[in-house]
Enzyme design. Structure first.
Site, short mmCIF file in Angstrom:
data_model
loop_
_atom_site.label_atom_id
_atom_site.label_comp_id
_atom_site.label_asym_id
_atom_site.label_seq_id
_atom_site.Cartn_x
_atom_site.Cartn_y
_atom_site.Cartn_z
N ASN A 1 0.88 -1.17 0.00
CA ASN A 1 0.00 0.00 0.00
C ASN A 1 0.91 1.23 0.00
O ASN A 1 1.63 1.48 0.97
CB ASN A 1 -0.91 -0.01 1.24
N GLU B 1 -3.96 1.92 -2.87
CA GLU B 1 -4.05 3.36 -2.61
C GLU B 1 -3.20 4.16 -3.60
O GLU B 1 -2.33 4.94 -3.21
CB GLU B 1 -3.69 3.70 -1.15
N ASP C 1 -3.95 -5.00 1.08
CA ASP C 1 -4.16 -4.37 2.38
C ASP C 1 -5.54 -4.82 2.84
O ASP C 1 -6.55 -4.36 2.30
CB ASP C 1 -4.09 -2.85 2.23
N ASN D 1 -6.77 -4.50 5.90
CA ASN D 1 -7.29 -3.69 6.99
C ASN D 1 -7.88 -4.55 8.11
O ASN D 1 -8.86 -4.17 8.76
CB ASN D 1 -8.31 -2.66 6.49
N ASP E 1 -1.38 -6.18 6.14
CA ASP E 1 -1.14 -6.47 4.73
C ASP E 1 -0.75 -7.94 4.61
O ASP E 1 0.18 -8.40 5.30
CB ASP E 1 -0.03 -5.57 4.18
N ASP F 1 2.95 4.76 4.85
CA ASP F 1 2.81 4.23 6.22
C ASP F 1 2.79 2.70 6.24
O ASP F 1 2.84 2.10 7.31
CB ASP F 1 1.61 4.84 6.95
N HIS F 2 2.75 2.07 5.05
CA HIS F 2 2.82 0.60 4.95
C HIS F 2 4.18 0.17 4.40
O HIS F 2 4.80 0.88 3.61
CB HIS F 2 1.76 0.08 3.99
#
Length: 262
Positions: free
Chosen positions: A7, A34, A150, A152, A221, A250-251
């Site tokens: 991501n 994303e 991802d 989530n 992930d 951030d991933h």
DNA sequence: ATGACGAAATTGTTTCGA
């Protein structure tokens, strides 16, 4: 061969890092989430110049997914068939499996859910139910299938830096974890957990309050594999390297290595 | 309880992510 998911939280911002990582990691298939860009703004030429093909499904501002691959994909499908959704979260393609056959690759950016009281949480669970339904038929067609993305969802407390604080929050709630288990119930396996891993292994860290430095993260992930691919999988890791870059996503990317014969 | 960071759409501030 190496398959991976990342991501990138804006492909426009992260493109140089993605190209660097592709080259350094020698990845054959990379699923991106994303993108945060429209289809016409997808940087195809940069990937072509790097020796890759790509298929993608984007939209303005939010979401967007892509599969970057050394070989061109066939039978590319966007979204979950039979599930009406204006958010571009899924793309699938059939690719060479590195062993003379083919594999189905599904790249997914699963909804976040925001909070248990949110309409977005209702959407998240409905989305997972639709994914589950569709995967049943996909699995009947494709013995070699990998679902990367991802999710989530942090599947277990060991995937959460502070389980007590996160208890019953979005990303770890019982219905979300059940949705993840339901996917495993279809015959899929979490590639990362096929192998011994360091404690406190995460794939996402909050930008705020020095989340990465404190290793205050979550493992959300994942790479899920059918049994035929499990038998060919010899390693799976999270590469924390890119999370330490300047201006990082951030991933972190997650990868799995598949060998030719079982 | 709130905000903290980053990106996008916008140009001061809001929305959203996880």
């Amino acid at each position: 061969m190496k398959i991976a998911t990342w991501n990138v939280n804006s492909l426009k911002v992260r493109l140089p890092q993605v190209l660097d990582w592709l080259a350094a990691s020698e990845t054959d298939v990379l699923c991106l989430q994303e993108l945060k860009l429209t289809d016409e703004n997808f940087p195809l030429q940069a990937f072509v110049d790097a020796g890759y093909h790509a298929c993608w499904s984007g939209q303005k501002t939010y979401n967007g997914v892509a599969i970057i691959s050394r070989e061109p994909g066939r039978d590319v499908i966007k979204n979950i068939p039979g599930y009406e959704d204006s958010q571009q979260r899924v793309i699938s393609a059939t690719l060479p499996d590195g062993a003379g056959g083919e594999m189905r690759v599904i790249c997914a950016y699963c909804p976040n859910g925001q909070s248990l009281e949110s309409d977005k949480y209702v959407y998240k669970l409905a989305w997972y139910a639709a994914l589950q339904r569709w995967l049943k038929s996909e699995l009947a067609r494709y013995p070699q299938l990998a679902l990367l993305g991802d999710y989530n969802i942090a599947p277990a407390d060991e995937d959460v830096h502070n389980p007590e604080k996160w208890a019953d929050q979005v990303l770890v709630s019982v219905p979300e974890r059940q949705a993840f288990q339901d996917l495993l119930g279809l015959g899929l396996s979490d590639a990362f957990r096929l192998f011994e891993q360091p404690e406190k292994s995460f794939s996402w860290w909050d930008y705020r309050q020095f989340g990465f430095r404190r290793n205050a993260g979550l493992r959300i992930d994942h790479i899920l594999l059918t049994q035929a691919l499990v038998e060919r999988c010899v390693a799976s890791e999270i590469d924390k390297g890119p999370r330490g870059n300047e201006q990082p996503s951030d991933h972190a990317p997650v990868w799995a290595r598949l060998v030719a014969g079982a």
